[in-house]
Scaffold this active site. Structure first.
Site, PDB file in Angstrom:
ATOM      1  N   LYS A 127       0.858  -1.423   0.038  1.00  0.00           N
ATOM      2  CA  LYS A 127      -0.200  -0.024  -0.084  1.00  0.00           C
ATOM      3  C   LYS A 127       0.785   1.399   0.025  1.00  0.00           C
ATOM      4  O   LYS A 127       1.988   1.428   0.547  1.00  0.00           O
ATOM      5  CB  LYS A 127      -0.937   0.070   1.174  1.00  0.00           C
ATOM      6  CG  LYS A 127      -1.791  -1.068   1.254  1.00  0.00           C
ATOM      7  CD  LYS A 127      -3.101  -0.781   0.214  1.00  0.00           C
ATOM      8  CE  LYS A 127      -4.204  -1.924   0.089  1.00  0.00           C
ATOM      9  NZ  LYS A 127      -5.134  -2.081   1.462  1.00  0.00           N
ATOM     10  N   ARG A 132      -3.992 -10.408   4.063  1.00  0.00           N
ATOM     11  CA  ARG A 132      -4.002 -10.340   2.655  1.00  0.00           C
ATOM     12  C   ARG A 132      -2.663  -9.880   2.218  1.00  0.00           C
ATOM     13  O   ARG A 132      -2.345  -8.479   2.214  1.00  0.00           O
ATOM     14  CB  ARG A 132      -5.274  -9.347   2.430  1.00  0.00           C
ATOM     15  CG  ARG A 132      -5.331  -9.596   0.793  1.00  0.00           C
ATOM     16  CD  ARG A 132      -6.975  -8.929   0.575  1.00  0.00           C
ATOM     17  NE  ARG A 132      -7.249  -8.951  -0.866  1.00  0.00           N
ATOM     18  CZ  ARG A 132      -6.641  -8.025  -1.928  1.00  0.00           C
ATOM     19  NH1 ARG A 132      -5.787  -7.101  -1.427  1.00  0.00           N
ATOM     20  NH2 ARG A 132      -7.238  -7.936  -3.056  1.00  0.00           N
TER      21      ARG A 132
END
Length: 262
Positions: free
Chosen positions: A204, A239
């Protein structure tokens, strides 16, 4: 949970895992320790264009069918469209991972209730096309907790067993770097109703912004560090793109927490 994007435009691996390459990548993640494969046919990166349900199904269903024929582990479909979720569940998927928290499509909740599938309820402010324009909260942790409380209650009233639900705070989805860090610090508080927390931080942009680097390669090991820390803080599903190092980090963390099992 290993990430399998069968899209041409995902932010970190768009176009890499289509067709036969998708199945090979799933096999590799399973060999490295993935217990869930999360398959997505539409990018949810900021500003991503919308994809039709027909196109999403064409991208994801063949991969799900092929993977189900050779593997009995859990398969997740990453979608907010009930038609896509229905096709995926029919093809052999077990879990619906909905970035809208089952709010985008009114048919999604009845589908999940009817099939008894697993459900990932994620928090997102706005939608993928607008979520990063100007994220704003009075208290991001309190607002995410309130969202989870409302979703669990509403979905239970719609016939979804709360035992089928896990919660994802939506790191990077309508949040600034500070919002993301605040949610990570508050992880022990996010298991609303005792439901497990799923965490998706892999690659991210907030990692790059925190470290001062926009090189995707520089986000891999910080992801591993967050995975290990988050396990201790209570996250139960992780994840990730790179399965092996994250699985190894989890094993070491759990060995420290609980002792090495023979």
């Amino acid at each position: 949970m290993g990430i399998l994007n069968v899209t041409p435009d995902s932010f970190s691996d768009g176009g890499k895992h289509e067709g036969c390459a998708a199945l090979e990548h799933a096999r590799r993640m399973i060999a490295e320790g993935a217990q869930i494969i999360d398959i997505g046919g539409e990018s949810t990166r900021p500003g991503a264009p919308e994809v039709t349900a027909k196109e999403e199904i064409a991208r994801t269903r063949p991969v799900i069918e092929a993977l189900r024929k050779e593997w009995q582990g859990s398969i997740s479909i990453d979608t907010s469209k009930a038609a896509v979720a229905a096709a995926a569940l029919e093809a052999g998927a077990d879990i619906v991972n909905d970035v809208s928290g089952l709010t985008a499509d009114p048919e999604m909740s009845p589908l999940c209730a009817r099939t008894g599938c697993g459900v990932v309820v994620m928090h997102m402010q706005g939608d993928p096309r607008t979520m990063q324009l100007a994220p704003s909260y009075g208290d991001v942790v309190a607002e995410v907790i309130t969202f989870f409380e409302e979703r669990i209650s509403t979905l239970a009233s719609a016939g979804i067993d709360p035992e089928c639900i896990c919660l994802d705070p939506g790191i990077g989805f309508g949040k600034t770097v500070e919002h993301n860090l605040a949610l990570l610090r508050a992880l022990p508080l996010l298991s609303v109703g005792g439901r497990p927390v799923l965490l998706g931080v892999s690659r991210k942009s907030f990692i790059g912004k925190t470290l001062g680097s926009m090189d995707l390669a520089d986000r891999a090991w910080p992801t591993v560090a967050i995975t290990a820390w988050a396990r201790d803080a209570g996250a139960r599903i992780h994840r990730v793109h790179e399965v092996k190092p994250n699985v190894e980090a989890l094993r070491m963390t759990e060995a420290i927490m609980h002792g090495v099992c023979s």
